[in-house]
Enzyme design. Structure first.
Site, PDB file in Angstrom:
ATOM      1  N   ASP A 187      40.058  45.542  49.481  1.00  0.00           N
ATOM      2  CA  ASP A 187      39.854  45.068  47.812  1.00  0.00           C
ATOM      3  C   ASP A 187      40.752  45.347  47.000  1.00  0.00           C
ATOM      4  O   ASP A 187      41.956  45.890  46.744  1.00  0.00           O
ATOM      5  CB  ASP A 187      39.722  46.824  47.698  1.00  0.00           C
ATOM      6  CG  ASP A 187      38.854  47.745  45.885  1.00  0.00           C
ATOM      7  OD1 ASP A 187      39.519  46.738  44.805  1.00  0.00           O
ATOM      8  OD2 ASP A 187      38.469  48.561  45.131  1.00  0.00           O
ATOM      9  N   LYS A 206      38.583  42.253  38.410  1.00  0.00           N
ATOM     10  CA  LYS A 206      39.477  42.386  36.768  1.00  0.00           C
ATOM     11  C   LYS A 206      39.785  41.670  36.216  1.00  0.00           C
ATOM     12  O   LYS A 206      39.791  40.642  35.676  1.00  0.00           O
ATOM     13  CB  LYS A 206      40.355  43.614  37.380  1.00  0.00           C
ATOM     14  CG  LYS A 206      39.988  45.073  37.566  1.00  0.00           C
ATOM     15  CD  LYS A 206      40.816  46.346  37.395  1.00  0.00           C
ATOM     16  CE  LYS A 206      40.199  47.535  37.069  1.00  0.00           C
ATOM     17  NZ  LYS A 206      40.800  48.497  38.128  1.00  0.00           N
ATOM     18  N   PHE A 221      40.421  54.293  45.471  1.00  0.00           N
ATOM     19  CA  PHE A 221      39.516  53.562  44.491  1.00  0.00           C
ATOM     20  C   PHE A 221      38.828  52.240  44.713  1.00  0.00           C
ATOM     21  O   PHE A 221      39.453  51.552  44.423  1.00  0.00           O
ATOM     22  CB  PHE A 221      40.260  53.665  42.986  1.00  0.00           C
ATOM     23  CG  PHE A 221      39.088  53.317  41.507  1.00  0.00           C
ATOM     24  CD1 PHE A 221      38.197  54.672  41.540  1.00  0.00           C
ATOM     25  CD2 PHE A 221      38.331  52.309  41.392  1.00  0.00           C
ATOM     26  CE1 PHE A 221      37.548  54.907  40.424  1.00  0.00           C
ATOM     27  CE2 PHE A 221      38.043  52.006  40.285  1.00  0.00           C
ATOM     28  CZ  PHE A 221      36.673  53.652  39.914  1.00  0.00           C
TER      29      PHE A 221
HETATM   30  C1  PLP Z   1      39.290  48.816  38.947  1.00  0.00           C
HETATM   31  C2  PLP Z   1      38.772  48.828  40.572  1.00  0.00           C
HETATM   32  C3  PLP Z   1      37.583  48.271  40.927  1.00  0.00           C
HETATM   33  C4  PLP Z   1      36.261  48.905  40.562  1.00  0.00           C
HETATM   34  O1  PLP Z   1      36.018  47.659  39.275  1.00  0.00           O
HETATM   35  P1  PLP Z   1      34.630  47.881  38.314  1.00  0.00           P
HETATM   36  O2  PLP Z   1      34.860  45.891  37.516  1.00  0.00           O
HETATM   37  O3  PLP Z   1      35.405  48.835  37.480  1.00  0.00           O
HETATM   38  O4  PLP Z   1      33.461  47.818  39.172  1.00  0.00           O
HETATM   39  C5  PLP Z   1      37.229  48.709  42.371  1.00  0.00           C
HETATM   40  N1  PLP Z   1      38.436  48.958  43.193  1.00  0.00           N
HETATM   41  C6  PLP Z   1      39.299  48.832  42.595  1.00  0.00           C
HETATM   42  C7  PLP Z   1      41.136  48.827  43.594  1.00  0.00           C
HETATM   43  C8  PLP Z   1      39.569  48.930  40.873  1.00  0.00           C
HETATM   44  O5  PLP Z   1      41.011  48.781  41.158  1.00  0.00           O
END
Ligand code: PLP
Length: 403
Positions: free
Chosen positions: A223, A252, A138
């Site tokens: 990420d 986050k 994700f």
């Molecule tokens: C939550 C998340 C995202 C997306 O972040 P947003 O602030 O919702 O755009 C991207 N990568 C990972 C691993 C995430 O957990």
């Protein structure tokens, strides 16, 4: 306001892309939240790994008020002190030499992917455009990031997708070796898949990915939107794998509840984002950067980071004890305070039932897919709140088991 506003209005005024819980939280303090009726909840969800210091942490409130009375926004026509200070802190505490600020994880990842494509174009020409990513990954909801994410269900149905994006199974070295080539421009991965089910990368896999990226001149993008800023017990999770990425994204937990994100990279790679190539109206605004500075200043201390490891053990012991009694989990896994309890074969597809039962017992938790109950509490949640929350979770498990 609470008297006139209710959950039932949601369907009348909101786009139906979410289906929020029945209760409406109105106040939070530390790891406790209260709803409109004054019912108290223990928060093991942490705003989905966002509220790294819980709700309304005094240091964050102080910074927000002070910066809020000073300077909120300037645009990128001007730089500002909080942004420069935060970038300096990130450079001092990580592998990075250059920082780009954005407002969300998806935006930081969008910047990372565009940078990787431009870097490949600058140094190797237009044929080096393949982006490799992993099933169940994700990376956000913009069209590029959702395409790189590994769930077709999220990216299908919006017309033609950005091209040259390929997916392979996570932790499968043979598949990775077969897929990577000199055409590969970048590999994007989470050091531990979050939304995909709390699945840590195999350390040997991650080392081989790094080596193969080097061999094929592909950039390695981590990420760390969910795993960053102390969540796994180190400032960033990559530190525990002994592998350094070329680009890292953070969001986050970075703002602890205030929208802010960062993309970190080396001076050499950063050169490809020349003046005018990319940007964001709000990215790097003083208010967001001041709050993020306070979050990092508090989190990046031995007390807090060692505290995460200690709290991890409390969660693991507590969940294992519940499982010994009720036999619902196949495995309890994760790093630091990003923990997944994977349901066994008797409870497949029922993670949401545990979440709903938890809410009834006064506990906020999360799922990661249909088979994993996920916990991502504040990094400074008290031991007493952990025990209280686990007792509520046990009651919820009993409720599900007894049907
Ligand atoms: C939550 C998340 C995202 C997306 O972040 P947003 O602030 O919702 O755009 C991207 N990568 C990972 C691993 C995430 O957990």
């Amino acid at each position: 306001m609470s008297e006139q506003i209710s959950r039932s209005q949601f369907e009348q005024v909101m786009v139906p892309n979410y289906n929020p819980a029945a209760m409406v939280p109105v106040r939070g303090e530390g790891s406790r939240v209260w709803d409109q009726q004054g019912r108290e909840f223990i928060d093991f969800a942490g705003g989905i790994a966002v509220n790294s210091l819980g709700h309304c942490h005094p240091a964050m409130v102080k910074t927000l008020n002070e910066q809020g009375a000073k300077l909120w926004h300037l645009s990128n026509v001007f730089t500002n002190e909080p942004a420069l200070k935060l970038a300096q802190t990130l450079v001092n505490t990580t592998f990075a030499e250059r920082v780009y600020f954005a407002n969300s994880g998806a935006e930081a990842n969008e910047a990372a992917l565009k940078l990787a494509r431009r870097y490949a174009l600058d140094h190797f020409g237009p044929d080096k455009d393949q982006i490799l990513a992993f099933n169940q990954a994700f990376h956000g909801r913009t069209f590029f990031t959702v395409t790189v994410g590994g769930q077709a269900a999220y990216s299908d149905g919006f017309g033609p997708k950005p091209g040259a994006v390929d997916h392979i199974p996570f932790n499968d070295l043979a598949a990775f070796e077969a897929a990577i080539s000199d055409r590969t421009c970048a590999v994007m991965m989470e050091p531990m898949q979050g939304e995909g089910g709390i699945i840590p990368a195999d350390p040997e896999f991650i080392r081989q990915v790094r080596a193969l990226c080097d061999k094929h001149n592909a950039l390695l993008i981590f990420d760390e939107v969910q795993t960053g800023v102390g969540r796994t017990g180190t400032l960033y999770a990559y530190e525990q794998f002994d592998v350094v990425p070329d680009i890292l994204t953070s969001a986050k937990g970075l703002g602890g509840g205030f929208p802010v994100a960062a993309m970190l990279t080396s001076a050499k790679i950063a050169t490809s984002l020349k003046v005018g190539t990319h940007g964001s109206t709000y990215g790097g605004n003083p208010l967001a950067c001041a709050v993020a500075q306070t979050v990092i200043d508090v989190v990046n201390t031995p007390e807090v980071l060692e505290g995460v490891a200690h709290r991890h053990r409390l969660f693991r012991e507590g969940l294992e004890a519940i499982n010994a009694k009720y036999k619902v989990f196949a495995e309890v896994r994760g790093m630091g305070l990003l923990i997944g309890a994977a349901l066994n074969s008797d409870y497949q597809g029922r993670a949401r039932d545990f979440l709903v039962a938890s809410a009834e017992q006064g506990l906020m938790c999360l799922v990661a897919g249909a088979n994993v109950v996920r916990f991502a509490p504040s990094l400074v949640i008290s031991e007493e709140e952990i025990q209280d929350g686990l007792a509520r979770f046990e009651a919820a498990v009993a409720q599900v088991v007894q049907g």
